[in-house]
Design an enzyme around this catalytic site. Structure first.
Site, short mmCIF file in Angstrom:
data_model
loop_
_atom_site.label_atom_id
_atom_site.label_comp_id
_atom_site.label_asym_id
_atom_site.label_seq_id
_atom_site.Cartn_x
_atom_site.Cartn_y
_atom_site.Cartn_z
N GLU A 31 -7.34 -15.18 46.92
CA GLU A 31 -6.69 -15.84 45.79
C GLU A 31 -7.23 -15.25 44.49
OE1 GLU A 31 -6.43 -20.27 47.93
OE2 GLU A 31 -7.70 -19.94 46.16
N LYS A 33 -9.06 -15.14 40.92
CA LYS A 33 -10.13 -15.91 40.27
C LYS A 33 -9.81 -15.98 38.78
CE LYS A 33 -15.10 -16.38 39.67
NZ LYS A 33 -14.90 -16.90 38.29
N GLU A 82 -8.19 -25.21 38.73
CA GLU A 82 -8.77 -24.61 37.52
C GLU A 82 -7.89 -24.95 36.33
OE1 GLU A 82 -12.02 -21.66 36.54
OE2 GLU A 82 -11.47 -22.70 38.38
N PHE A 121 -5.58 -25.06 43.81
CA PHE A 121 -5.81 -24.19 44.96
C PHE A 121 -6.33 -24.93 46.18
CE2 PHE A 121 -9.40 -23.35 41.93
CZ PHE A 121 -10.40 -24.03 42.60
N LYS A 203 -16.70 -14.44 46.27
CA LYS A 203 -15.98 -14.03 45.07
C LYS A 203 -16.35 -12.60 44.72
CE LYS A 203 -19.37 -16.21 41.96
NZ LYS A 203 -19.59 -17.24 40.90
#
Length: 344
Positions: A31, A33, A82, A121, A203
């Site tokens: 996904e 960031k 987010e 998400f 990440k």
């Protein structure tokens, strides 16, 4: 509601390169960031809403447009996502910060001028069922169903995801994506459960290569620990753009061996005060150096008005360049080096 705030969000651990499909349980899904505020949205069927920050802080009053949208769902849900604000085609972290500790009237005005969105998400609870023990694939399907069932639109947004690594690299690591505020990739396991507070995800940050002038060091000029980097504005002011992570021994020896000379009283930062890190009020002790030495560094894509928000990696000294060769403060974003290992 079985889940009540505060709930620690699941976190991600930085990795130096993109992992293979077998790195996490069930294979990996990728996904984007985002450069935003982590937000857990707690909404009850009765319209009660609580917006929680990553560290448990109540941000309900800071994002009324998201709170109102959550209340309008009329369902018992907990959504992880987010909060982002877009300004001029780019995610604007500083606009998010402007929402903090403001009066409701001011926040309402900001929400009208620069509305926030919630990029969802994960789904942690729905209709009284806690989903923490469900796999990522099951939670993602439930989240997509929630979006489809309600026909959710702004301020809601569903983050894209893919198991196709080549597609993710092509779409979310190119210059045009980093230029609008996508910092890199988050890698999750298809069979992973949601584990509050644990760094079970991975990440990978896209890194930028750029140059700046060394204006000061922490420690001493002969025993530097980190460096403070600056650039000149078009009107001749020398402004801070980044602070480095602790220097590698090789760079410490080079700088401390005489390349960097102590500054006189005419140094542009002679009476300037800096803080120890972004958002802090703790003063930073530093030793000014003559702003003559250019350095190349690697930083992530979180740049606010010409300044890198996170510490950068000093890569090498550029004795072949002069301060006149360095882009001015606030210049367009530097080139992206997607294959450069990330570091935090």
């Amino acid at each position: 509601m079985s889940l009540a705030p505060p709930v620690e969000p699941m976190l991600a651990r930085a990795v130096p390169r993109l992992p293979g499909p077998a790195a996490l349980p069930g294979g990996t899904v990728l996904e984007p960031k985002y450069d935003g505020f982590r937000l857990l949205v707690f909404a009850g069927a009765d319209g009660e809403v609580f917006l929680q920050s990553r560290n448990g802080r109540d941000l309900t009053g800071a994002f009324p447009e998201i709170a109102d949208a959550a209340a309008a769902l009329g369902e018992d849900v907990v959504i992880d996502g987010e909060a982002v604000i877009c300004t001029g085609g780019r995610l604007d972290f500083s606009a998010l910060q402007q929402r903090m500790n403001r009066r409701p009237r001011t926040v309402a005005l900001l929400a009208r001028e620069q509305p926030a969105h919630l990029v969802a998400f994960d789904l942690l609870q729905h209709a009284g069922t806690e989903l923490l023990t469900w796999s990522y694939a099951e939670r993602r399907a439930a989240l997509e169903s929630l979006f489809q069932g309600h026909g959710l639109q702004a301020p809601w947004a569903l983050t894209p995801s893919t198991t196709d690594r080549a597609l993710a690299e092509e779409c979310w690591r190119l210059t045009e994506w980093t230029a609008v505020g996508v910092e890199g990739l988050v890698i999750k396991g298809l069979e992973q459960t949601y584990q509050p507070g644990r760094r079970g995800w991975l990440k990978y940050r896209t890194r930028n290569t750029a140059e700046a002038v060394i204006g000061a060091v922490t420690g001493s000029v002969i025993r530097p620990e980190t460096v403070l980097l600056g650039r000149y504005s078009t009107d001749g002011h020398f402004l801070l753009v980044a602070r480095s992570t602790p220097l590698a021994p090789r760079l410490r020896a080079e700088l401390g061996g005489g390349l960097l000379t102590p500054a006189g009283a005419d140094h542009p930062w002679h009476d300037v005060h800096f803080t120890s890190h972004w958002g802090s009020r703790e003063p930073l002790a530093f030793s000014p150096g003559a702003p003559q030495l250019v350095a190349e560094f690697h930083g992530d894509t979180a740049v606010d008005r010409g300044r890198w928000r996170h510490p950068v990696n000093l890569h090498r000294l550029r004795i072949d360049l002069t301060p006149d060769d360095v882009p001015p403060y606030g210049a367009k974003r530097p080139s992206v080096d997607p294959d450069r290992p990330a570091a935090e």
